[in-house]
Design a protein around this motif. Structure first.
Motif, mmCIF file in Angstrom:
data_model
loop_
_atom_site.group_PDB
_atom_site.id
_atom_site.type_symbol
_atom_site.label_atom_id
_atom_site.label_comp_id
_atom_site.label_asym_id
_atom_site.label_seq_id
_atom_site.Cartn_x
_atom_site.Cartn_y
_atom_site.Cartn_z
ATOM 1 N N SER A 38 67.421 -12.127 24.004
ATOM 2 C CA SER A 38 66.415 -11.265 23.371
ATOM 3 C C SER A 38 66.209 -11.683 21.925
ATOM 4 O O SER A 38 67.032 -12.379 21.328
ATOM 5 C CB SER A 38 66.849 -9.794 23.437
ATOM 6 O OG SER A 38 67.988 -9.569 22.629
ATOM 7 N N ASN A 41 65.214 -9.246 16.391
ATOM 8 C CA ASN A 41 64.491 -8.112 15.809
ATOM 9 C C ASN A 41 63.998 -7.131 16.864
ATOM 10 O O ASN A 41 63.158 -6.267 16.578
ATOM 11 C CB ASN A 41 63.306 -8.617 14.975
ATOM 12 C CG ASN A 41 63.769 -9.397 13.759
ATOM 13 O OD1 ASN A 41 64.826 -9.119 13.195
ATOM 14 N ND2 ASN A 41 62.979 -10.383 13.345
ATOM 15 N N ASP A 42 64.478 -7.271 18.103
ATOM 16 C CA ASP A 42 64.124 -6.368 19.205
ATOM 17 C C ASP A 42 62.630 -6.391 19.531
ATOM 18 O O ASP A 42 62.066 -5.364 19.935
ATOM 19 C CB ASP A 42 64.560 -4.923 18.891
ATOM 20 C CG ASP A 42 66.041 -4.834 18.551
ATOM 21 O OD1 ASP A 42 66.815 -5.597 19.144
ATOM 22 O OD2 ASP A 42 66.416 -4.005 17.698
ATOM 23 N N CYS A 43 61.983 -7.555 19.368
ATOM 24 C CA CYS A 43 60.547 -7.661 19.648
ATOM 25 C C CYS A 43 60.262 -7.946 21.117
ATOM 26 O O CYS A 43 59.256 -7.475 21.656
ATOM 27 C CB CYS A 43 59.910 -8.758 18.806
ATOM 28 S SG CYS A 43 60.120 -8.568 17.027
ATOM 29 N N LYS A 87 70.756 -13.513 20.399
ATOM 30 C CA LYS A 87 71.147 -12.193 20.883
ATOM 31 C C LYS A 87 71.090 -12.175 22.405
ATOM 32 O O LYS A 87 70.156 -12.720 22.998
ATOM 33 C CB LYS A 87 70.201 -11.130 20.295
ATOM 34 C CG LYS A 87 70.658 -9.696 20.510
ATOM 35 C CD LYS A 87 69.764 -8.753 19.712
ATOM 36 C CE LYS A 87 70.204 -7.306 19.840
ATOM 37 N NZ LYS A 87 69.368 -6.397 19.052
ATOM 38 N N LEU A 89 71.475 -9.698 25.888
ATOM 39 C CA LEU A 89 71.580 -8.405 26.558
ATOM 40 C C LEU A 89 72.366 -8.591 27.854
ATOM 41 O O LEU A 89 72.090 -9.518 28.615
ATOM 42 C CB LEU A 89 70.175 -7.877 26.869
ATOM 43 C CG LEU A 89 70.078 -6.696 27.840
ATOM 44 C CD1 LEU A 89 70.565 -5.416 27.161
ATOM 45 C CD2 LEU A 89 68.646 -6.522 28.329
ATOM 46 N N ILE A 198 73.416 -3.109 25.001
ATOM 47 C CA ILE A 198 72.531 -3.689 23.987
ATOM 48 C C ILE A 198 73.347 -3.917 22.719
ATOM 49 O O ILE A 198 73.780 -2.961 22.079
ATOM 50 C CB ILE A 198 71.341 -2.760 23.688
ATOM 51 C CG1 ILE A 198 70.603 -2.387 24.979
ATOM 52 C CG2 ILE A 198 70.385 -3.413 22.696
ATOM 53 C CD1 ILE A 198 69.541 -1.310 24.789
ATOM 54 N N GLY A 200 73.967 -5.631 18.707
ATOM 55 C CA GLY A 200 73.145 -5.875 17.521
ATOM 56 C C GLY A 200 73.747 -5.299 16.263
ATOM 57 O O GLY A 200 74.704 -4.527 16.302
ATOM 58 N N PRO A 204 68.780 -0.085 18.666
ATOM 59 C CA PRO A 204 67.414 -0.517 18.963
ATOM 60 C C PRO A 204 66.339 0.480 18.553
ATOM 61 O O PRO A 204 65.176 0.104 18.400
ATOM 62 C CB PRO A 204 67.434 -0.714 20.482
ATOM 63 C CG PRO A 204 68.529 0.179 20.968
ATOM 64 C CD PRO A 204 69.555 0.190 19.879
ATOM 65 N N ASP A 207 62.528 0.683 19.724
ATOM 66 C CA ASP A 207 62.341 -0.586 20.436
ATOM 67 C C ASP A 207 63.193 -0.679 21.691
ATOM 68 O O ASP A 207 63.223 -1.728 22.333
ATOM 69 C CB ASP A 207 62.678 -1.760 19.508
ATOM 70 C CG ASP A 207 61.688 -1.869 18.347
ATOM 71 O OD1 ASP A 207 60.504 -1.561 18.569
ATOM 72 O OD2 ASP A 207 62.102 -2.255 17.244
ATOM 73 N N ILE A 208 63.860 0.416 22.054
ATOM 74 C CA ILE A 208 64.696 0.386 23.264
ATOM 75 C C ILE A 208 63.841 0.147 24.498
ATOM 76 O O ILE A 208 64.325 -0.322 25.524
ATOM 77 C CB ILE A 208 65.512 1.692 23.392
ATOM 78 C CG1 ILE A 208 66.644 1.507 24.426
ATOM 79 C CG2 ILE A 208 64.613 2.870 23.753
ATOM 80 C CD1 ILE A 208 67.627 2.654 24.455
ATOM 81 N N TYR A 211 64.087 -3.278 25.962
ATOM 82 C CA TYR A 211 65.264 -3.565 26.780
ATOM 83 C C TYR A 211 65.227 -2.850 28.129
ATOM 84 O O TYR A 211 65.959 -3.217 29.047
ATOM 85 C CB TYR A 211 66.529 -3.161 26.022
ATOM 86 C CG TYR A 211 66.726 -3.974 24.765
ATOM 87 C CD1 TYR A 211 67.291 -5.241 24.832
ATOM 88 C CD2 TYR A 211 66.323 -3.499 23.524
ATOM 89 C CE1 TYR A 211 67.466 -6.011 23.692
ATOM 90 C CE2 TYR A 211 66.487 -4.255 22.378
ATOM 91 C CZ TYR A 211 67.057 -5.511 22.472
ATOM 92 O OH TYR A 211 67.211 -6.277 21.348
#
Length: 233
Positions: A38, A41-43, A87, A89, A198, A200, A204, A207-208, A211
Motif C-alpha cells: 500500500s 500515505n494511505d492513498c 508499507k 497490509l 493495518i 503505519g 488510517p 482513509d480506512i 484498506y
C-alpha cells in the motif's frame, strides 16, 4: 528453538521441522494471509489491476523503499537484493474462515442458533431480536430463508504494539464478528475473525476505506453466493 522443544516434549506428534514447514502447514489449513502493498500515505493499494504500479497515482510516492523501479537490486558485492515495499497490509481471506465454521459439527450447529434455538419473546437478547435485523429480513427474504447465511459485524481500533506512547507507530486490526452464534459465544475472542492488520506511523483515519477494498470484494462474492460443505447436512 520452540519447534525443537515441542518435538522433545511430544515425540509422538508430527511437529514441523522448520518455520517454513510450519507456515506451509497453516496455509494448507486455510489460515494463511495475503500481503498487499500500500501507499505510505494511505492513498491506494497495489492490488488488482494496480498491483504492478511503481508509484502512487495520487501522491506520487514510490512503491518501494528506494527510488529504483527494478524488481531486484544489486549491492556492492554484486549480490542480488529483493526490494522491499514501503508499507504492507496483512489480509486474512474471509471466505475460507467462514467455510471452516461449517466443517465442525459443533460450530455448524451454533451458526443456526439464532433461528433454531433463540427464544423469540419480544425481549432484546441477541442482534436477531433487533428491529434492524428484522427489517433486513423483510427487505431480503431470499437471504433470510436460509438461517446458515452469515451475519457479520465489523470492528476496528488502533493500538501501540510497543506500549510506548511516544513511539510514532500504530497497528489497526480489523475484525469480523459472526452474529449467527449464541451471545455467550459470538463475543468471545476465540470467535472473532481477524480480517486485516493495518500498520503505519499513524492510524488510517478516514482513509480506512482504501484498506477495506479486499474484504468488500469478498463480501460481494459472498452476497452472490459461495457453496460450502455443511457437516450437519
Amino acid at each position: 528453538m520452540l519447534l525443537e522443544f515441542l518435538r522433545e516434549m511430544f515425540p509422538f506428534a508430527k511437529i514441523p521441522q522448520s518455520c517454513q514447514d510450519m507456515k506451509r502447514l497453516i496455509k494448507d489449513l486455510g489460515l494463511g494471509y495475503d500481503k498487499i502493498h500500500s501507499c505510505p500515505n494511505d492513498c491506494m493499494l497495489y492490488w488488482g489491476d494496480q498491483k504492478n504500479q511503481q508509484s502512487c497515482h495520487v501522491c506520487g510516492k514510490s512503491h518501494w523503499m528506494n527510488s529504483n523501479t527494478e524488481d531486484v537490486n544489486t549491492d556492492e558485492g554484486g549480490a542480488q537484493l529483493r526490494k522491499k515495499p514501503v508499507k504492507v497490509l496483512q489480509y486474512f481471506p474471509l471466505i475460507p474462515r467462514l467455510q471452516r465454521l461449517f466443517m465442525s459439527s459443533k460450530t455448524a450447529e451454533s451458526m443456526t442458533w439464532h433461528n433454531d434455538q433463540r427464544t423469540d419473546d419480544g425481549l432484546l437478547r441477541h442482534p436477531a431480536d433487533s428491529l434492524a435485523w428484522k427489517s433486513f429480513d423483510s427487505k431480503f427474504p431470499s437471504f433470510a430463508s436460509d438461517p446458515r447465511n452469515v451475519r457479520l459485524g465489523l470492528a476496528a481500533d488502533g493500538f501501540n504494539p510497543f506500549k510506548i506512547m511516544s513511539t510514532s507507530y500504530s497497528t489497526w486490526p480489523v475484525v469480523f464478528v459472526p452474529y449467527n452464534l449464541p451471545p455467550w459465544i459470538c463475543m468471545k475472542q476465540s470467535s472473532f475473525i481477524l480480517s486485516m492488520i493495518i500498520p503505519g506511523e499513524k492510524g488510517p483515519g478516514n482513509d480506512i476505506d482504501i484498506y477495506l477494498q479486499p474484504p468488500i470484494e469478498e463480501l460481494k462474492q459472498l452476497w452472490s453466493g459461495v457453496e460450502t460443505y455443511d457437516v450437519l447436512k
